[in-house]
Design an enzyme around this catalytic site. Structure first.
Site, short mmCIF file in Angstrom:
data_model
loop_
_atom_site.label_atom_id
_atom_site.label_comp_id
_atom_site.label_asym_id
_atom_site.label_seq_id
_atom_site.Cartn_x
_atom_site.Cartn_y
_atom_site.Cartn_z
N ARG A 141 1.84 -26.73 1.04
CA ARG A 141 1.85 -25.61 1.99
C ARG A 141 0.99 -25.92 3.22
O ARG A 141 1.34 -25.55 4.34
CB ARG A 141 1.36 -24.33 1.31
CG ARG A 141 2.40 -23.77 0.35
CD ARG A 141 1.84 -22.64 -0.48
NE ARG A 141 2.80 -22.25 -1.50
CZ ARG A 141 3.59 -21.17 -1.40
NH1 ARG A 141 3.51 -20.39 -0.36
NH2 ARG A 141 4.43 -20.89 -2.37
N ASP B 284 -1.37 -5.68 7.37
CA ASP B 284 -1.05 -6.94 6.69
C ASP B 284 -1.82 -8.06 7.39
O ASP B 284 -2.32 -7.89 8.51
CB ASP B 284 0.46 -7.21 6.74
CG ASP B 284 0.90 -8.16 5.63
OD1 ASP B 284 1.36 -7.68 4.57
OD2 ASP B 284 0.75 -9.39 5.81
C1 LIG Z 1 4.68 -9.45 -1.88
S1 LIG Z 1 4.16 -8.68 -0.42
C2 LIG Z 1 4.02 -7.00 -0.97
C3 LIG Z 1 4.65 -6.01 -0.03
C4 LIG Z 1 4.65 -4.57 -0.50
N1 LIG Z 1 3.33 -4.08 -0.70
C5 LIG Z 1 5.47 -4.40 -1.74
O1 LIG Z 1 4.96 -4.21 -2.82
O2 LIG Z 1 6.70 -4.46 -1.63
C6 LIG Z 1 2.44 -9.18 -0.30
C7 LIG Z 1 1.85 -8.96 1.08
O3 LIG Z 1 0.43 -9.12 1.00
C8 LIG Z 1 0.01 -9.68 2.22
N2 LIG Z 1 -1.32 -10.28 2.05
C9 LIG Z 1 -1.66 -11.38 1.35
N3 LIG Z 1 -2.97 -11.64 1.50
C10 LIG Z 1 -3.48 -10.66 2.28
C11 LIG Z 1 -4.79 -10.38 2.79
N4 LIG Z 1 -5.85 -11.17 2.54
N5 LIG Z 1 -4.95 -9.30 3.57
C12 LIG Z 1 -3.89 -8.51 3.86
N6 LIG Z 1 -2.64 -8.72 3.42
C13 LIG Z 1 -2.44 -9.80 2.63
C14 LIG Z 1 1.10 -10.71 2.51
O4 LIG Z 1 1.11 -11.11 3.86
C15 LIG Z 1 2.34 -9.95 2.10
O5 LIG Z 1 2.91 -9.26 3.17
#
Ligand SMILES: C[S@@+](CC[C@H](N)C(=O)[O-])C[C@H]1O[C@@H](n2cnc3c(N)ncnc32)[C@H](O)[C@@H]1O
Length: 499
Positions: free
Chosen positions: A36, A148
């Protein structure tokens, strides 16, 4: 684990990721991590993986730009409307109607935060529920903050245009009622639903919440689902504590069902409440009166009987049976942040010590009520403070933020204008005015206020703490404003497009 990189670059880098972004890459996942980073290196301006890791490790911290690029390579944007239907059934049938009733009674707005909102399907689903519920009451008294770490996701969310895949588990009538068909089989969310959600950048691993500045205080509901799957148990616990402080007493915290089933040990400060279709966390409200919910019942924490409990951390490279994290890895921090600083320290305009003390006490009361989400009381105490000292800009600013949270935008603007009349260099007042103008779709005005704030911030050191901000630095606010300005450009571009 096979890697071409010299030891100990990957363990050091995975530690950095955990500290800076909460992301958890145990040894089993280092090959995946290496791939990655190789993919992210060009966007980070680096020729290869090793140079990239060395450069990032050598700096004292990641910049917001680097964090955003890493986020777009390390996190997964998997989401869809009304994902995990049970959660939405409970929100619609139980939680939101109660929150709306209580908020209406207290003449304030319901405050909701979708943390890790991805491309917007989750917060818009909540906005749709609120719209449906408010058809009985005539108006929606709620605000939704959606944040996000990935700016690409946030831009898509603000656009509000989706393809069929986002509706893969959504009843057809939702698409028909709440979306307009666009070209190429895409669908755009109705403007009235889009307007209800405010998107902004927030890295959950940073200690920037709760804060009145970014709207993460005095919340009634935090929805943070399918985000912790990337995080280490320590990070999850830390975030849980901050969420707890962000919520008002009796406020709710929603995880995905699978996360609930493995997380009880990580959120000891919350009560677990089971409904027929979902189990939610709740901040104990034993000190505050609330509406009763007859068929809810508290359930004991889910025990993993023989010692090791399951943590949440499960990067995609881990197999399900490997998702066990010994509780011994979970360090139990015991310190809790005290009451946030009170906004009265700038009260120096009156030399009379008694008046000064009285003023500080009144501001302190106002701030304490605001921290608890008791906004009408907070406004009353703030009014008393201003009666004692009309010339203190910080008190007018505090009143502005309280009025803003009460949903009284015009009055909040008035207080901000007073703040700036008394102190034209009050950066946060410029910033907050910008935000209020954004909400009113006054994009040019908003841009002007943001520019004023940025001009003032340019004169200050990056690391200097902003007065009245609960620990926000000048540099951090600059980053926040720059993201907000990008939102304006997107909107202006969009408006031009639709003209
Ligand atoms: C799998 S998605 C979940 C989306 C939604 N909450 C759902 O359940 O359908 C995970 C999200 O967490 C965000 N994310 C990951 N690490 C993060 C961080 N440190 N701070 C804020 N958002 C984060 C990612 O960018 C991604 O958009």
């Amino acid at each position: 684990m096979q890697t071409a990189l010299p030891h100990p670059l990957l363990p050091q880098f995975s530690k950095l990721l955990e500290m800076a972004m909460g992301l958890y890459y145990p040894e089993k996942c280092w090959t995946d991590l290496e791939h990655r980073i190789a993919a992210a290196a060009p966007a980070l301006g680096m020729a290869n993986t090793e140079e990239c890791i060395r450069k990032l490790l050598s700096a004292s911290s990641l910049t917001q730009g680097q964090t955003q690029i890493l986020a777009s390579h390390l996190t997964i944007g998997e989401t869809y409307f009304f994902r995990e239907k049970g959660c939405f059934d409970v929100l619609e049938g139980r939680i939101l109607p109660e929150l709306m009733r209580v908020a209406a009674r207290e003449h304030r707005q319901v405050r909701i935060w979708s943390a890790g909102c991805c491309t917007g399907e989750e917060p818009y689903s909540i906005a749709i529920l609120l719209d449906r519920l408010s058809q009985h009451t005539g108006e929606s008294n709620a605000t939704i903050l959606a944040t996000d770490i990935n700016p690409i996701f946030l831009n898509k969310a603000a656009d509000g245009v989706y393809n069929e895949w986002s509706f893969r588990a959504t009843p057809g009538w939702i698409k028909e009622r709440y979306f307009k068909p666009r070209k190429n089989g895409r669908f755009e969310i109705l403007p009235r639903i889009r307007k209800q959600v405010n998107f902004s950048y927030l890295n959950l691993a940073e200690e920037v919440y709760p804060s009145i500045i970014n709207g993460t205080d005095a919340l009634d509901l935090i929805v943070c689902r399918n985000v912790f799957i990337y995080f280490s148990p320590d990070s999850v616990m830390k975030i849980g504590k901050s969420f707890h402080r962000s919520l008002v007493k009796g406020g709710w915290f929603v995880l995905s069902p699978v996360e609930v089933s493995v997380s009880s040990q990580l959120f000891p400060q919350f009560e677990l409440t089971a409904f027929p279709d979902a189990t939610l966390y709740r901040k104990s409200d034993s000190l505050a009166p609330r509406e009763t919910m007859p068929d809810e019942y508290p359930i004991p924490p889910l025990e993993s009987v023989n010692g090791p409990a399951r943590g949440l951390a499960s990067p995609s490279c881990l197999q399900d049976e490997e998702m066990h994290v010994s509780l011994t890895c979970v360090s139990a921090e015991t310190s809790n942040r005290g009451t946030p600083e009170i906004s009265a320290h700038a009260a120096g305009t009156d030399n009379n010590v008694e008046v000064h003390d009285e003023f500080e006490d009144l501001c302190h009361m106002a701030q304490s009520y605001a921290n608890q989400g008791e906004l009408t009381e907070a406004a009353r105490w703030c009014g008393k403070a201003i009666a004692v000292n009309k010339l203190n800009p910080a008190a007018h600013y505090l009143l502005a933020t309280i009025r803003q949270e009460l949903g009284q935008a015009p009055a909040a603007k008035q207080s901000l204008i007073r703040t700036l009349y008394l102190d034209p260099d009050f950066v946060l007042a410029h910033f907050t005015l910008g935000n209020l103008c954004m909400l009113d779709d006054q994009h040019r005005e908003a841009e002007r206020h943001f520019d004023n704030a940025l001009a003032l911030l340019a004169l200050r050191p990056h690391d200097e703490l902003l007065p009245e901000s609960n620990g926000l630095t000048m540099g951090r606010l600059k980053d926040v404003i720059e993201s907000a300005r990008l939102g304006i450009f997107a909107r202006l571009g969009k408006d031009k497009h639709s003209d």
